[in-house]
Design a protein around this motif. Structure first.
Motif, PDB file in Angstrom:
ATOM      1  N   PRO A  26      23.029 -19.429 -14.435  1.00  0.00           N
ATOM      2  CA  PRO A  26      24.198 -18.454 -14.249  1.00  0.00           C
ATOM      3  C   PRO A  26      24.010 -17.275 -15.057  1.00  0.00           C
ATOM      4  CG  PRO A  26      24.963 -20.454 -15.547  1.00  0.00           C
ATOM      5  CD  PRO A  26      23.445 -20.645 -15.177  1.00  0.00           C
ATOM      6  N   VAL A  27      23.265 -17.093 -15.888  1.00  0.00           N
ATOM      7  CA  VAL A  27      22.949 -15.702 -16.618  1.00  0.00           C
ATOM      8  C   VAL A  27      22.330 -14.881 -15.816  1.00  0.00           C
ATOM      9  CG1 VAL A  27      21.879 -14.723 -18.604  1.00  0.00           C
ATOM     10  CG2 VAL A  27      22.937 -16.865 -19.039  1.00  0.00           C
ATOM     11  N   LEU A  28      21.147 -15.307 -15.019  1.00  0.00           N
ATOM     12  CA  LEU A  28      20.420 -14.454 -14.136  1.00  0.00           C
ATOM     13  C   LEU A  28      21.086 -14.779 -12.871  1.00  0.00           C
ATOM     14  CD1 LEU A  28      16.729 -15.319 -15.683  1.00  0.00           C
ATOM     15  CD2 LEU A  28      17.891 -12.750 -15.796  1.00  0.00           C
ATOM     16  N   THR A  29      21.826 -15.493 -12.460  1.00  0.00           N
ATOM     17  CA  THR A  29      22.301 -15.725 -11.069  1.00  0.00           C
ATOM     18  C   THR A  29      21.113 -16.389 -10.377  1.00  0.00           C
ATOM     19  OG1 THR A  29      23.824 -13.837 -11.345  1.00  0.00           O
ATOM     20  CG2 THR A  29      23.922 -15.069  -9.312  1.00  0.00           C
ATOM     21  N   LEU A  30      20.446 -17.233 -10.801  1.00  0.00           N
ATOM     22  CA  LEU A  30      19.250 -17.862 -10.001  1.00  0.00           C
ATOM     23  C   LEU A  30      19.891 -18.818  -9.279  1.00  0.00           C
ATOM     24  CD1 LEU A  30      16.369 -17.663 -12.560  1.00  0.00           C
ATOM     25  CD2 LEU A  30      16.831 -16.251 -10.377  1.00  0.00           C
ATOM     26  N   PRO A  31      19.754 -19.192  -7.809  1.00  0.00           N
ATOM     27  CA  PRO A  31      20.348 -20.046  -7.163  1.00  0.00           C
ATOM     28  C   PRO A  31      19.439 -21.423  -6.977  1.00  0.00           C
ATOM     29  CG  PRO A  31      19.199 -18.639  -5.525  1.00  0.00           C
ATOM     30  CD  PRO A  31      18.958 -18.032  -6.895  1.00  0.00           C
ATOM     31  N   PHE A  32      19.943 -22.508  -6.707  1.00  0.00           N
ATOM     32  CA  PHE A  32      19.175 -23.807  -6.303  1.00  0.00           C
ATOM     33  C   PHE A  32      18.350 -23.520  -5.182  1.00  0.00           C
ATOM     34  CE2 PHE A  32      22.123 -25.752  -9.388  1.00  0.00           C
ATOM     35  CZ  PHE A  32      21.293 -26.600 -10.005  1.00  0.00           C
ATOM     36  N   ASN A  33      19.020 -22.823  -4.160  1.00  0.00           N
ATOM     37  CA  ASN A  33      18.246 -22.793  -2.939  1.00  0.00           C
ATOM     38  C   ASN A  33      18.312 -21.615  -2.255  1.00  0.00           C
ATOM     39  OD1 ASN A  33      21.333 -23.982  -2.005  1.00  0.00           O
ATOM     40  ND2 ASN A  33      20.494 -22.821  -0.566  1.00  0.00           N
ATOM     41  N   GLU A  34      17.351 -21.382  -1.303  1.00  0.00           N
ATOM     42  CA  GLU A  34      17.288 -20.160  -0.643  1.00  0.00           C
ATOM     43  C   GLU A  34      18.385 -20.283   0.457  1.00  0.00           C
ATOM     44  OE1 GLU A  34      13.267 -19.892   1.005  1.00  0.00           O
ATOM     45  OE2 GLU A  34      12.496 -19.191  -1.000  1.00  0.00           O
ATOM     46  N   SER A  35      18.874 -18.703   0.917  1.00  0.00           N
ATOM     47  CA  SER A  35      19.705 -18.541   2.047  1.00  0.00           C
ATOM     48  C   SER A  35      19.423 -17.591   3.019  1.00  0.00           C
ATOM     49  CB  SER A  35      21.050 -18.512   1.252  1.00  0.00           C
ATOM     50  OG  SER A  35      21.066 -17.379   0.572  1.00  0.00           O
ATOM     51  N   VAL A  36      20.028 -17.710   4.214  1.00  0.00           N
ATOM     52  CA  VAL A  36      19.819 -16.731   5.163  1.00  0.00           C
ATOM     53  C   VAL A  36      21.078 -16.095   5.837  1.00  0.00           C
ATOM     54  CG1 VAL A  36      18.837 -16.635   7.606  1.00  0.00           C
ATOM     55  CG2 VAL A  36      17.847 -18.192   5.726  1.00  0.00           C
ATOM     56  N   SER A  37      21.016 -14.814   6.047  1.00  0.00           N
ATOM     57  CA  SER A  37      22.320 -14.306   6.424  1.00  0.00           C
ATOM     58  C   SER A  37      22.146 -12.947   7.168  1.00  0.00           C
ATOM     59  CB  SER A  37      23.077 -13.631   5.141  1.00  0.00           C
ATOM     60  OG  SER A  37      22.305 -12.593   4.699  1.00  0.00           O
ATOM     61  N   MET A  38      23.437 -12.519   7.821  1.00  0.00           N
ATOM     62  CA  MET A  38      23.523 -11.283   8.727  1.00  0.00           C
ATOM     63  C   MET A  38      24.384 -10.464   8.056  1.00  0.00           C
ATOM     64  SD  MET A  38      24.448 -11.547  12.681  1.00  0.00           S
ATOM     65  CE  MET A  38      26.349 -11.096  12.672  1.00  0.00           C
ATOM     66  N   ASN A  39      24.000  -9.002   7.966  1.00  0.00           N
ATOM     67  CA  ASN A  39      24.932  -8.102   7.506  1.00  0.00           C
ATOM     68  C   ASN A  39      25.870  -7.850   8.851  1.00  0.00           C
ATOM     69  OD1 ASN A  39      23.603  -7.726   5.093  1.00  0.00           O
ATOM     70  ND2 ASN A  39      22.280  -5.917   5.841  1.00  0.00           N
ATOM     71  N   LEU A  40      27.173  -7.293   8.407  1.00  0.00           N
ATOM     72  CA  LEU A  40      28.167  -7.266   9.193  1.00  0.00           C
ATOM     73  C   LEU A  40      28.464  -5.702   9.453  1.00  0.00           C
ATOM     74  CD1 LEU A  40      30.664 -10.018   7.845  1.00  0.00           C
ATOM     75  CD2 LEU A  40      28.839 -10.183   9.770  1.00  0.00           C
ATOM     76  N   ASP A  41      28.306  -5.136  10.422  1.00  0.00           N
ATOM     77  CA  ASP A  41      28.252  -3.533  10.590  1.00  0.00           C
ATOM     78  C   ASP A  41      29.547  -3.097  10.202  1.00  0.00           C
ATOM     79  OD1 ASP A  41      29.472  -4.743  13.056  1.00  0.00           O
ATOM     80  OD2 ASP A  41      28.574  -3.127  14.334  1.00  0.00           O
ATOM     81  N   ARG A  42      30.828  -3.903  10.535  1.00  0.00           N
ATOM     82  CA  ARG A  42      32.081  -2.980  10.272  1.00  0.00           C
ATOM     83  C   ARG A  42      32.743  -3.477   8.966  1.00  0.00           C
ATOM     84  NH1 ARG A  42      34.123  -4.040  16.532  1.00  0.00           N
ATOM     85  NH2 ARG A  42      32.396  -3.025  17.450  1.00  0.00           N
ATOM     86  N   CYS A  43      32.057  -4.325   8.208  1.00  0.00           N
ATOM     87  CA  CYS A  43      32.884  -4.470   7.064  1.00  0.00           C
ATOM     88  C   CYS A  43      32.160  -4.012   5.843  1.00  0.00           C
ATOM     89  CB  CYS A  43      32.968  -6.091   6.810  1.00  0.00           C
ATOM     90  SG  CYS A  43      34.203  -6.771   8.051  1.00  0.00           S
ATOM     91  N   LEU A  44      32.874  -2.727   5.311  1.00  0.00           N
ATOM     92  CA  LEU A  44      31.741  -1.761   4.468  1.00  0.00           C
ATOM     93  C   LEU A  44      32.699  -1.531   3.535  1.00  0.00           C
ATOM     94  CD1 LEU A  44      30.731   0.801   7.239  1.00  0.00           C
ATOM     95  CD2 LEU A  44      29.334  -1.369   6.259  1.00  0.00           C
ATOM     96  N   THR A  45      31.881  -1.376   1.987  1.00  0.00           N
ATOM     97  CA  THR A  45      32.387  -0.973   0.752  1.00  0.00           C
ATOM     98  C   THR A  45      31.802   0.465   0.619  1.00  0.00           C
ATOM     99  OG1 THR A  45      32.767  -2.979   0.010  1.00  0.00           O
ATOM    100  CG2 THR A  45      32.664  -1.445  -1.611  1.00  0.00           C
ATOM    101  N   THR A  46      32.297   1.495   0.117  1.00  0.00           N
ATOM    102  CA  THR A  46      31.920   2.781  -0.293  1.00  0.00           C
ATOM    103  C   THR A  46      32.056   3.013  -1.599  1.00  0.00           C
ATOM    104  OG1 THR A  46      32.268   3.690   1.956  1.00  0.00           O
ATOM    105  CG2 THR A  46      31.762   5.220   0.242  1.00  0.00           C
ATOM    106  N   THR A  47      30.998   3.262  -2.436  1.00  0.00           N
ATOM    107  CA  THR A  47      31.046   3.269  -3.739  1.00  0.00           C
ATOM    108  C   THR A  47      30.644   4.583  -4.258  1.00  0.00           C
ATOM    109  OG1 THR A  47      31.465   1.091  -4.130  1.00  0.00           O
ATOM    110  CG2 THR A  47      30.900   2.226  -6.142  1.00  0.00           C
TER     111      THR A  47
END
Ligand code: DP6
Length: 336
Positions: A26-47
């Motif tokens: 939890p300190v380094l946020t290292l997961p137990f397993n790998e994961s696979v995803s897709m970015n969402l084109d219309r759900c954005l944060t601007t900072t």
């Protein structure tokens, strides 16, 4: 040492086909397993991050969708300041910053807004500090924010979060650009605003589930199958893996001690409708994050028909349609 300045970044939310569920470190946020995803084109944060020597303390302003801008408080503020500290440490500066962050999608829609938020914050702060970081380094830093899935919002399109159990070897990379496959993700909102147990708490509880060892054993196969399905643009294969992986994640949550039941009656109504429509030849597959709302993965060409049918279900309050999107980009840099 670079001169600190101001920069703005835009980052997408992402939907996991194979889930990150369970944190080994939890300190380094290292997961137990790998994961696979897709970015969402219309759900954005601007900072926008502006380092300013006149500030005595960091200022963090959030403008959530449909709400007025307000200062971040408590844990939300602490996490932003901790991420700024990581970047200040790398740049060797102590200057405080003004952070303004805006979401264009509702926070209660079952779309992980923290992934977009921490990806945008990391990229904007790094650019404002003049840090020359590779995509991999940015992904590692976004991961360390504590919202692990933020690392997957950095690269473009279809994304694999690799993990060899080390800090340097746990980062996300693009396996295909957004235009590789005309897919869609329709978020079917069945329960907006439902308060549930956050992912952070459950990431720590996974080992208390008797079904955790079974999930840990099957996930590497899910990762391989999802990556192959993406490469071959095979919706049936991808959809079957998405559903299997989501159910396995939720079984772990439901059997953890204490257990969390994220699904509601509306969640099951959508699942059953999808099975019915598939038998009629309309292919939509579900995946579900840490909440009751359902993400329906389908071919873009069938998204209108599926969205109309989803909206006609009494349990569905509204929908949000997304396609594969680019990764995090810096849209304003110091001196630009
Ligand atoms: C169910 O800790 O990355 O979305 O709780 O929003 O900070 P936040 O996210 P994170 O957990 C993500 C959990 C998940 C599955 C996934 O996206 O892989």
């Amino acid at each position: 040492m670079q001169t600190a300045g101001r920069a703005t970044a835009v980052a997408p939310a992402n939907i996991a086909f194979v889930k990150y569920w369970g944190v080994r470190d939890p300190v380094l946020t290292l997961p137990f397993n790998e994961s696979v995803s897709m970015n969402l084109d219309r759900c954005l944060t601007t900072t926008t991050v502006a380092f300013d020597p006149r500030l005595d303390d960091d200022e963090v302003l959030l403008k959530l969708y449909g709400q007025d801008e307000r200062p971040a408080e408590g844990r939300a503020r602490e996490r932003v300041v901790a991420q700024l500290d990581r970047l200040r440490g790398l740049a060797g500066v102590a200057t405080r910053a003004r952070v303004r962050s805006e979401n264009n999608f509702p926070a209660d829609a079952g779309i992980a807004s923290s992934a977009a938020a921490f990806a945008a914050l990391t990229a904007a702060a790094a650019a404002a500090l003049g840090l020359e970081l590779s995509e991999r380094e940015l992904s590692i830093l976004a991961r360390r924010s504590g919202s692990g899935s933020a690392c997957r919002s950095i690269p473009a399109g279809f994304v694999h979060w690799r993990n060899d159990g080390t800090d340097a070897g746990s980062y996300a990379l693009s396996v295909a650009p957004p235009e590789h496959w005309a897919l869609a993700d329709i978020v079917a909102v069945v329960d907006p605003g439902v308060k549930s147990v956050g992912s952070a708490e459950n990431h720590r509880l996974v080992t208390s589930s008797a079904y955790w060892p079974a999930r840990l054993q099957e996930v590497p196969g899910h990762v391989v199958a999802a990556l192959e399905a993406i490469r071959e643009r095979d919706l049936q294969r991808l959809g079957e893996v998405c559903e299997r992986d989501a159910v396995s994640m939720h079984v772990v949550a439901m059997t953890a001690r204490p257990p969390t039941f994220y699904w509601s009656a509306g969640t099951l109504a959508v699942i059953h409708a999808l099975h019915r429509w598939r038998r009629e030849g309309l292919a939509g597959y579900f995946t579900i994050d840490a909440g009751p709302n359902v993400h329906v993965i389908c071919q873009a060409a069938q998204a209108d028909e599926l969205e109309a049918r989803l909206r006609a279900l009494p349990e569905v309050q509204w929908t949000i349609l997304n396609h594969p999107g680019p990764g995090t980009r810096v849209v304003e840099r110091p001196g630009s």
